[in-house]
Design a protein around this motif. Structure first.
Motif: not given
Length: 749
Positions: A69, A118-119, A121-123, A125, A403, A406, A414
């Motif tokens: 992050e 991982r879906r 985000g960075d945290r 993951t 957006k 998805e 993911t």
């Protein structure tokens, strides 16, 4: 002597900044090594044995590299959450160490969850990576229930050490990283100008080598611009500042690339093709011998050097009349009366120098604040007024784009990857148990790693090959290092730290090198655990090859994403973004409403970067499909050419509201219609091979630039420049039709 010393330090700093933009690789290496060293020091003082030292060192490495992050507060939260995840992971591993089947089943479930999260985000993951890697560490050191208290302590020390180094010893704030990226952009821009200067003296024998350097310099500058764009939101105080910096970076990049094209045109017998700067191995334009020394050539060489000085000189050294004199002289070339006597092509180069100097001045104002105006000439004052008007026209209140919806279920990337890696890991566990009941987990690790940051079967295949190659070379190095170190524990740990730094410093450059350093390091760790032998390292090669093969099989058979399918999807996205930028820019230049062209151009660059990465399996040197490799390179180079001209159109359109001297020209709409229809036709054919679309030829846009019967140009200079960009864009789009198999139709009269 002080000035000379500062000059040497400045040159060294610029060289380091250019080789490692933002010092991101150096920071990653120093953080990881620092965290491991601190953890080892604390554990050694507390009397920990070698097993706990190894567990602490590996956990400190995981706790450092897993967290990606950008903001410090978010990193702190993830570190705090990562510790209980790590403790739970090692505890479950120890509890299941004697229950092989249940332990293996749990490992597969853990792998699925680690990829699935991982879906988020960075945290997500980072936490998934910590859970998996710490479970692997427990298997590596042979964790048992009786040893859990000591392992808990080692893991806690590792996380605290990682936090101390991250936030106190080697801090990296978003603003600081962005500042270093700005310095890298300046350094790479100066390197590109130095390479462009070489074109003045390059003869027919050296033009190929100089062009290769020019392509590399242009690509490196664009890479740094994209890195800056990705960190503007966190690294700037507000959206208005972010948009201003983004605009000035884009201006400088476009002006520098255009200057290279103008120099190449001045040395050749015809106008240089933009494709030459983007296609590796493209035939060089025919150039004559180096021009004889003359007044125009010497002035050109001098002023290119002055432009490079203007780029590199830091704000603290920019005061005084000398730099002001250089700046004023270069900006003067924006006025026709200041151009030296020379051929039309050489005069274009001087105009390009003037425009690049203006872009550099705008960049300095955006990055370093207001500049000294006491020595300004009328030409410099006019450039400042233009820049101020542009700054005032930047609207920070643009609405965020909606957006995109998805995908869900197994269509979500993911989820698909989680299923694939779970199946591959199951195969790796079964095969690894046959090879070694004690070290089967190496096959699982190899399978896991080949799925990281990959999205197609081809990418996984290439990554697996690199992993195996690096591992084989690392085994040789590990054998030699283990023999040299022997039983010297702290010498071994010192070499481990050196190898870990090399691993993280080279990871973005070469996955093979990273695998080499990892395997050499593991040879030393086995020495520390007193389990080293030649058979162990050879077993690692076998397990790695097995794991990579299992990953490739799973990717090819379980919910596969073929490389062709992924590249076609990304190609369609690039063409859609190209249409948006081109239509938006020309509509604004034709008198339409202002649009957010900067963000649209940024989305085009990001889409093109994704496509470039996805085509790496097709363009890899070992691919047996040579014709397909050349086609992929050609298509990407054509798209990069299209993106350059689209960015240039967008940059020109952005000037319109702030410059009264630039008037909208409604005739431009007609010039772009055919090009847009052709882009849409190609996109439709890429999406559906059975689509009956065709691209259409017609009169060249260059014909619109011809003067009328009285010899007077039909368009002003700005409109003429826009039409030239449209002409090159139209030619590049037509060039895409052939390799993509789109029929070409010539309309009847």
């Amino acid at each position: 002597m002080k000035a000379a010393g500062r000059s040497v330090r400045t040159r060294l700093r610029d060289r380091v900044a250019a080789s490692d933009p933002g010092l991101l690789r150096l920071t990653a290496g120093l953080r990881t090594v620092g965290a491991i060293a601190l953890a080892l020091a604390v554990l050694a003082v507390s009397g920990a044995d070698d097993t706990h030292l190894v567990a602490g060192a590996m956990t400190a490495m995981v706790a450092t590299f897993a967290i990606r992050e950008k903001e410090s507060r978010a990193q702190a939260v993830t570190v705090a959450l990562g510790l209980p995840v790590a403790l739970a992971s090692v505890s479950v591993s120890a509890l299941l160490s004697s229950r092989v089947v249940i332990g293996d089943a749990f490992f597969v479930v853990l792998i699925f969850c680690a990829v699935f999260v991982r879906r988020f985000g960075d945290r997500g993951t980072a936490l998934g990576l910590i859970g998996f890697q710490v479970y692997f560490v427990s298997l590596f050191v042979g964790a048992e229930v009786s040893a859990l208290p000591g392992l808990w302590g080692a893991i806690a020390v590792a996380f605290v050490s990682s936090a101390v180094v991250r936030f106190a010893v080697v801090p990296a704030t978003p603003a600081g990283v962005l500042q270093r990226l700005r310095q890298a952009f300046r350094a790479r821009l100066a390197q590109l100008i130095a390479t462009q200067t070489e074109l003045l003296d390059t003869g027919p024998d050296g033009i190929e080598k100089t062009l290769e350097h020019l392509r590399d310099g242009t690509a490196r500058l664009h890479e740094t611009a994209l890195m800056i764009q990705s960190r503007l939101e966190e690294g700037t105080p507000d959206e208005s500042t972010a948009r201003l910096v983004q605009r000035r970076i884009a201006d400088a990049e476009i002006a520098a690339e255009r200057l290279g094209l103008l120099l190449l045109t001045a040395r050749s017998a015809e106008r240089a093709d933009t494709l030459t700067l983007h296609l590796p191995g493209a035939p060089a334009p025919s150039v004559g011998r180096s021009p004889a020394p003359g007044e125009a050539t010497e002035i050109l060489r001098r002023d290119l050097g002055a432009l490079r000085t203007l780029v590199l000189r830091p704000p603290a050294e920019a005061r005084g009349t000398a730099l002001s004199h250089l700046r004023n002289r270069l900006l003067g070339y924006r006025d026709e009366e200041n151009l030296p006597e020379a051929t039309a092509a050489v005069q274009d180069v001087f105009r390009g120098i003037g425009e690049t100097a203006r872009a550099v001045m705008g960049l300095r104002i955006a990055l370093d604040g207001p500049q000294d105006e006491s020595d300004d000439t009328p030409a410099t004052t006019r450039s400042r007024e233009e820049l101020d008007a542009e700054d005032a026209a930047i609207d920070a209140g643009e609405e965020a784009a909606p957006k995109e919806e998805e995908p869900t279920g197994l269509r979500r990337p993911t989820t698909r990857a989680a299923v694939q890696v779970s199946v591959g890991s199951s195969l790796a566990i079964l095969g690894g148990e046959f090879l070694s009941a004690e070290r089967w987990y190496w096959a699982v690790l190899a399978c896991w790693i080949v799925f990281l940051n990959t999205a197609s079967t081809g990418e996984i295949l290439v990554k697996g090959y690199r992993r195996v190659l690096g591992t084989m070379l690392g085994v040789v190095a590990g054998i030699g290092l283990a023999g040299l170190v022997g039983g010297h524990t702290w010498i071994a740990f010192g070499l481990v730290l050196l190898l870990i730094f090399a691993m993280f410093y080279t990871a973005p450059l070469s996955y093979t090198l990273m695998s080499f350093f990892v395997t050499a390091m593991l040879g030393l760790l086995y020495t520390l655990l007193h389990t080293y032998s030649l058979s162990v390292l050879l077993l690692r090669v076998e397990e790695t090859a097995l794991g990579a093969a299992c990953g490739i099989v799973a990717a090819a058979l379980v919910l596969p994403i073929r490389t062709d399918r992924r590249t076609n999807e990304l190609l369609g996205t690039v063409l859609e973004r190209l249409t948006d930028v081109t239509e938006g820019a020309v509509d604004q230049l034709s008198g339409g409403p202002a649009a957010d062209l900067l963000d649209t151009a940024r989305e085009l660059d990001q889409a093109l970067g994704d496509l470039r990465a996805a085509t790496q399996p097709l363009t890899h040197p070992i691919t047996p499909l040579r014709a397909r490799r050349d086609t992929a390179r050609y298509v990407v180079a054509l798209l990069e050419t299209c993106a350059y001209h689209a960015r240039s159109l967008a940059a020109t359109a952005e000037l319109l509201p702030a410059h009264p001297s630039i008037a909208a020209d409604p005739r431009l709409r007609g010039a772009v219609r055919r090009t847009v229809r052709n882009i849409e036709a190609i996109a439709a054919r890429v999406a559906d091979e059975d689509a009956g679309t065709e691209v259409e030829t017609g009169p060249s846009i260059a014909s619109l630039l011809a003067p009328d019967a009285a010899g007077v140009p039909r368009y002003g200079r700005i409109t003429g420049r826009v039409l030239r960009h449209l002409e090159r864009l139209d030619e590049a789009v037509m060039g895409l039709a052939r390799p993509l198999g789109v029929p070409v139709r010539t309309p009847t009269r």
